[in-house]
Design an enzyme around this catalytic site. Structure first.
Site, PDB file in Angstrom:
ATOM      1  N   GLU A  55      56.350 -20.284 157.971  1.00  9.24           N
ATOM      2  CA  GLU A  55      55.264 -19.526 158.587  1.00  9.24           C
ATOM      3  C   GLU A  55      53.966 -20.237 158.261  1.00  9.24           C
ATOM      4  O   GLU A  55      53.818 -21.393 158.666  1.00  9.24           O
ATOM      5  CB  GLU A  55      55.296 -18.051 158.183  1.00  9.24           C
ATOM      6  CG  GLU A  55      55.851 -17.751 156.826  1.00  9.24           C
ATOM      7  CD  GLU A  55      56.349 -16.324 156.675  1.00  9.24           C
ATOM      8  OE1 GLU A  55      56.853 -15.742 157.657  1.00  9.24           O
ATOM      9  OE2 GLU A  55      56.218 -15.785 155.577  1.00  9.24           O
ATOM     10  N   GLU A  66      46.820 -16.466 148.559  1.00  9.55           N
ATOM     11  CA  GLU A  66      47.132 -15.098 148.962  1.00  9.55           C
ATOM     12  C   GLU A  66      48.118 -14.456 147.988  1.00  9.55           C
ATOM     13  O   GLU A  66      47.915 -13.324 147.523  1.00  9.55           O
ATOM     14  CB  GLU A  66      47.721 -15.107 150.371  1.00  9.55           C
ATOM     15  CG  GLU A  66      48.317 -13.792 150.837  1.00  9.55           C
ATOM     16  CD  GLU A  66      49.088 -13.966 152.141  1.00  9.55           C
ATOM     17  OE1 GLU A  66      48.463 -13.778 153.199  1.00  9.55           O
ATOM     18  OE2 GLU A  66      50.292 -14.290 152.101  1.00  9.55           O
ATOM     19  N   ASN A 191      47.717 -30.273 151.069  1.00  9.29           N
ATOM     20  CA  ASN A 191      46.972 -29.783 152.229  1.00  9.29           C
ATOM     21  C   ASN A 191      47.847 -29.738 153.469  1.00  9.29           C
ATOM     22  O   ASN A 191      48.848 -30.456 153.566  1.00  9.29           O
ATOM     23  CB  ASN A 191      45.761 -30.694 152.507  1.00  9.29           C
ATOM     24  CG  ASN A 191      44.661 -30.535 151.481  1.00  9.29           C
ATOM     25  OD1 ASN A 191      44.227 -29.431 151.190  1.00  9.29           O
ATOM     26  ND2 ASN A 191      44.210 -31.649 150.909  1.00  9.29           N
ATOM     27  N   ASP A 228      37.063 -43.433 160.774  1.00  6.49           N
ATOM     28  CA  ASP A 228      35.953 -43.977 159.999  1.00  6.49           C
ATOM     29  C   ASP A 228      36.101 -45.489 159.955  1.00  6.49           C
ATOM     30  O   ASP A 228      37.158 -46.048 160.271  1.00  6.49           O
ATOM     31  CB  ASP A 228      35.960 -43.391 158.580  1.00  6.49           C
ATOM     32  CG  ASP A 228      34.590 -43.399 157.923  1.00  6.49           C
ATOM     33  OD1 ASP A 228      33.670 -44.037 158.469  1.00  6.49           O
ATOM     34  OD2 ASP A 228      34.449 -42.761 156.864  1.00  6.49           O
ATOM     35  N   GLN A 234      40.454 -40.326 147.505  1.00 11.05           N
ATOM     36  CA  GLN A 234      39.644 -39.107 147.420  1.00 11.05           C
ATOM     37  C   GLN A 234      40.498 -37.877 147.189  1.00 11.05           C
ATOM     38  O   GLN A 234      41.714 -37.899 147.379  1.00 11.05           O
ATOM     39  CB  GLN A 234      38.834 -38.918 148.700  1.00 11.05           C
ATOM     40  CG  GLN A 234      39.668 -38.786 149.959  1.00 11.05           C
ATOM     41  CD  GLN A 234      38.807 -38.776 151.212  1.00 11.05           C
ATOM     42  OE1 GLN A 234      38.429 -37.700 151.699  1.00 11.05           O
ATOM     43  NE2 GLN A 234      38.497 -39.960 151.727  1.00 11.05           N
ATOM     44  N   ASP A 242      39.642 -14.990 152.058  1.00 12.74           N
ATOM     45  CA  ASP A 242      40.176 -13.625 151.982  1.00 12.74           C
ATOM     46  C   ASP A 242      40.994 -13.432 150.723  1.00 12.74           C
ATOM     47  O   ASP A 242      41.040 -12.333 150.164  1.00 12.74           O
ATOM     48  CB  ASP A 242      41.000 -13.299 153.226  1.00 12.74           C
ATOM     49  CG  ASP A 242      42.247 -14.150 153.357  1.00 12.74           C
ATOM     50  OD1 ASP A 242      42.179 -15.363 153.090  1.00 12.74           O
ATOM     51  OD2 ASP A 242      43.307 -13.609 153.732  1.00 12.74           O
ATOM     52  N   LYS A 288      29.708 -24.177 158.844  1.00 13.96           N
ATOM     53  CA  LYS A 288      30.455 -25.334 158.345  1.00 13.96           C
ATOM     54  C   LYS A 288      29.543 -26.454 157.883  1.00 13.96           C
ATOM     55  O   LYS A 288      29.709 -27.003 156.788  1.00 13.96           O
ATOM     56  CB  LYS A 288      31.402 -25.842 159.426  1.00 13.96           C
ATOM     57  CG  LYS A 288      32.263 -27.028 158.980  1.00 13.96           C
ATOM     58  CD  LYS A 288      33.309 -27.376 160.022  1.00 13.96           C
ATOM     59  CE  LYS A 288      34.203 -28.522 159.542  1.00 13.96           C
ATOM     60  NZ  LYS A 288      35.280 -28.821 160.502  1.00 13.96           N
ATOM     61  N   TRP A 317      36.692 -18.263 157.689  1.00 15.31           N
ATOM     62  CA  TRP A 317      38.109 -18.608 157.630  1.00 15.31           C
ATOM     63  C   TRP A 317      38.434 -19.520 156.451  1.00 15.31           C
ATOM     64  O   TRP A 317      39.519 -19.451 155.880  1.00 15.31           O
ATOM     65  CB  TRP A 317      38.520 -19.279 158.935  1.00 15.31           C
ATOM     66  CG  TRP A 317      40.003 -19.371 159.126  1.00 15.31           C
ATOM     67  CD1 TRP A 317      40.808 -20.412 158.769  1.00 15.31           C
ATOM     68  CD2 TRP A 317      40.872 -18.395 159.705  1.00 15.31           C
ATOM     69  NE1 TRP A 317      42.122 -20.154 159.094  1.00 15.31           N
ATOM     70  CE2 TRP A 317      42.195 -18.913 159.671  1.00 15.31           C
ATOM     71  CE3 TRP A 317      40.669 -17.126 160.273  1.00 15.31           C
ATOM     72  CZ2 TRP A 317      43.291 -18.213 160.168  1.00 15.31           C
ATOM     73  CZ3 TRP A 317      41.765 -16.431 160.759  1.00 15.31           C
ATOM     74  CH2 TRP A 317      43.060 -16.985 160.702  1.00 15.31           C
ATOM     75  N   ASP A 504      58.159  -5.025 160.416  1.00 16.94           N
ATOM     76  CA  ASP A 504      57.357  -5.731 159.421  1.00 16.94           C
ATOM     77  C   ASP A 504      57.020  -4.748 158.306  1.00 16.94           C
ATOM     78  O   ASP A 504      56.107  -3.927 158.426  1.00 16.94           O
ATOM     79  CB  ASP A 504      56.084  -6.296 160.058  1.00 16.94           C
ATOM     80  CG  ASP A 504      55.339  -7.246 159.143  1.00 16.94           C
ATOM     81  OD1 ASP A 504      55.405  -7.063 157.907  1.00 16.94           O
ATOM     82  OD2 ASP A 504      54.693  -8.185 159.654  1.00 16.94           O
ATOM     83  N   TRP A 620      53.851 -11.380 149.118  1.00 16.41           N
ATOM     84  CA  TRP A 620      52.761 -10.499 149.540  1.00 16.41           C
ATOM     85  C   TRP A 620      53.297  -9.165 150.043  1.00 16.41           C
ATOM     86  O   TRP A 620      52.727  -8.106 149.736  1.00 16.41           O
ATOM     87  CB  TRP A 620      51.882 -11.162 150.604  1.00 16.41           C
ATOM     88  CG  TRP A 620      52.437 -11.167 152.003  1.00 16.41           C
ATOM     89  CD1 TRP A 620      53.089 -12.176 152.632  1.00 16.41           C
ATOM     90  CD2 TRP A 620      52.378 -10.088 152.954  1.00 16.41           C
ATOM     91  NE1 TRP A 620      53.443 -11.812 153.910  1.00 16.41           N
ATOM     92  CE2 TRP A 620      53.015 -10.537 154.139  1.00 16.41           C
ATOM     93  CE3 TRP A 620      51.842  -8.790 152.930  1.00 16.41           C
ATOM     94  CZ2 TRP A 620      53.134  -9.738 155.278  1.00 16.41           C
ATOM     95  CZ3 TRP A 620      51.970  -7.987 154.070  1.00 16.41           C
ATOM     96  CH2 TRP A 620      52.607  -8.463 155.229  1.00 16.41           C
TER      97      TRP A 620
END
Length: 638
Positions: A55, A66, A191, A228, A234, A242, A288, A317, A504, A620
């Site tokens: 998901e 979360e 990431n 770039d 890096q 949230d 941003k 977000w 759910d 969760w």
């Protein structure tokens, strides 16, 4: 030995006995039972007990900020019911150890007058990499110096949102280490999602949070995302605001409950940490690229912000930060996000950071910022509420993520100059299609109302509660929850329809808790009865040995074979040798999935068989259900 000690604690008589608080303790015990598989050996909460699940995270033994925030909340409520908040402190210590990045050295050279270089967000993964463009003006970061002055550090006290807890990918970005490889032991930060609104999880190319070109291609993974002239080693981290806000919300309740029991001093140090997290969470309140809020379109012409005129004061977000890994490079960056989804707002966290003495951040303008944020969040709920009560998507200061010009219909009715977006940030699936966003966010609004009695919140809740109650389908003790929503029109004439129903259980728990908090303050008997009916239905129909579950048919698992866009000629490898090139597929760059004990169920489906059925135990959702039982029990002493 640890498990035996836990049993002793769990069997101590509850200080607040009742049917529903007892159900909380029963579920809490299952979650904390080490044999049930909710936590890693380091004590990190997994996304789910089951490993084969795709998901937002793409494997069950990854985790998210979360899950950490629900862990904090779970332990806060355990303290309220049992009178012992030591596990609340321990949970935050674990969060601090594993979720707050320690590798942040280049932050010390950050220049608040030049927070980041602009790169447009593009429509499709196939449009990437996005070229960095230094000609586009960016604004000033107005809180960096304030934070450094308050805490004596350039490092963020924010959670990175995504972890490969068992280091399955093998990047080995363990705290303080950069690409230590498959042999590294412990939760590895990494990431995902960096290629526009159509990049569902099935189309992602996971990449390390610290990239020194050991894996991937010639430039590691960097040139898949940004164009770039040259690339440097890096690190880069992203926060899900949230989740940080939910952890602060949980700390607020821990403070209330511990104070009631006369043991607030036992958690004072943890509360200070939550306040600090709230200070850095202010990066979620800004555009941003720190451009001026309002009527902001055409990137080159949209004015750079100064002071706080780049603040939309909504919980956005994401925000992100990063910098050079090697000492010879001398740069660092920070960004916010111009898009804000109603589902991420948390008026109780804003209220706590502005008003609770134990949670007031040290930043000199933090209380002022969170006071404004509370007011702005309530305005957003009003702006987005449909005639039937459900809340539409959100708003953005950067149309299409690149300060494009929206359709004329959106230009005529803005929110503080920001444009309505029914599916902010993500379109596959649409970010406001899932019903779960409704109770997640409205629960926070209901808790804020319960604490303050705010009449504006009450009016918003009254309409939503009526819609939610009428939208649940009951059959005897069982129920079906709304699953997918469809939105048409623009505020103030936005409309919603329910297009599908499902089982759910997590959203059922969240809905029950929302109704309970509203009922406890308003006296609405229908809300209380519906909350009780949902909770009883959960307990009678869906309880199992690990917690609560219902069968889920996963037709979307056909996407295991989905093509993942990689530019022609680009070639790289993952630590296990999986090749990344223009022939890549989701499963092709995750070959380790074929060793999963449940892989045969997916393989049969991919070969033409029936769609696989799973009973999942997401952290969760299990915590959400437990918290719903506990809240109802405490609110109504039942």
């Amino acid at each position: 030995m640890k498990y035996s000690a836990f049993l002793v604690i769990a069997l101590v008589a509850s200080t607040q006995a009742g049917t529903y608080t007892d159900r909380f303790l029963e579920q809490y015990k299952k979650i904390k039972d080490s044999s049930n598989g909710y936590f890693s050996k380091e004590g990190v909460p997994y996304h789910s007990v089951e490993t084969l699940i795709v998901e937002a995270p793409d494997q069950g033994h990854e985790t998210t900020s979360e899950a950490y925030s629900y862990y904090i909340w779970l332990e806060a409520m355990y303290g309220a019911i049992q009178g012992d908040f030591s596990s609340f402190n321990s949970a935050w210590e674990n969060l601090e150890k594993y979720a707050i990045p320690t590798l942040q050295e280049a932050n010390s050279v950050y220049d608040p007058s030049k927070p980041a270089t602009y790169a447009a967000e593009l429509d499709s993964p196939s449009d990437y990499p996005s070229t960095i463009d230094s000609s586009i003006p960016v604004g000033q970061d107005p809180i960096a110096s304030e934070l450094k002055s308050a805490y004596g550090s350039d490092n963020f006290y924010s959670m990175h949102w995504l972890f490969d807890v068992d280091n399955v990918y093998g990047f080995g970005n363990i705290q303080g280490q950069c690409e230590a490889g498959p042999s590294a032991s412990g939760p590895s930060l990494y990431n995902n999602y960096q290629r526009g609104p159509e990049e569902s999880v099935w189309r992602t190319i996971p990449q390390p949070s610290c990239d020194m070109f050991k894996y991937g291609g010639t430039n590691g993974f960097l040139d898949l995302f940004t164009g770039d002239s040259s690339y440097a080693h890096q690190y880069k981290y992203t926060a899900a605001p949230d989740a940080d806000a939910r952890a602060i919300q949980a700390a607020f309740w821990a403070n209330q409950w511990a104070t009631e029991k006369g043991v607030q001093g036992s958690i004072s140090s943890t509360l200070s940490k939550a306040a600090k997290m709230g200070d850095y969470l202010r990066y979620s309140l800004f555009d941003k690229y720190f451009k001026k809020i309002g009527n902001c379109y055409e990137a080159a012409d949209c004015a750079a912000g100064s002071g706080k005129d780049s603040a939309h004061y909504l919980i956005n977000w994401y925000f992100a930060w990063g910098g050079s890994y090697n000492a010879q490079y001398d740069w660092s960056w920070r960004i916010g996000d111009g898009a804000a989804h109603f589902g991420y707002q948390n008026p109780l966290a804003a209220y706590a950071l502005a008003n609770d003495a134990s949670l007031k951040p040290k930043g000199s303008t933090a209380v002022e910022d969170w006071t404004k944020s509370l007011e702005r969040q309530l305005e957003l709920y009003e702006y987005l509420q449909s005639s039937v009560g459900a809340f539409a998507g959100g708003v953005t200061n950067s149309w299409k993520g690149r300060y494009a010009t929206p359709d004329s219909a959106l230009l005529n009715n803005t929110f503080h100059g920001m444009f309505y977006d029914w599916e902010p940030v993500y379109h596959d699936p649409p970010s406001n299609r899932w019903y779960g966003m409704q109770p997640w966010s409205v629960d926070r609004l209901a808790q804020y109302y319960y604490v303050t009695g705010d009449s504006k919140a009450e009016a918003l809740l009254k309409k939503w509660v009526s819609w939610a109650i009428s939208s649940i389908k009951f059959s005897g003790t069982d129920f079906d929850m709304p699953s997918n929503l469809e939105w048409t029109g623009n505020p103030p004439s936005v409309s919603v329809s329910i297009t599908s129903y499902g089982k759910d259980l997590g959203t059922a728990g969240a809905t029950a808790r929302t109704l309970a908090y509203y009922a406890a303050k308003s006296g609405d008997s229908s809300a209380k009865e519906t909350a009780k009916k949902l909770l009883d239905g959960l307990y009678e129909n869906y309880k199992d040995d690990l917690g609560f579950s219902a069968p889920e048919t996963r037709e979307d698992y056909s996407r295991f074979n989905e093509k993942v866009y990689v530019p022609s000629g680009w070639t790289g490898t993952y630590p296990n040798g999986d090749v990344i090139d223009s022939s890549a597929t989701f499963i092709g760059i995750r070959s380790w999935y074929k060793q999963d004990p449940n892989w045969s169920k997916v393989e049969t489906y991919l070969n033409g068989g029936a769609a696989p059925v799973f009973n999942y135990h997401r952290f969760w959702a299990q915590a959400d259900i437990a918290l719903a039982f506990g809240a109802y029990g405490m609110l109504f002493n039942e």
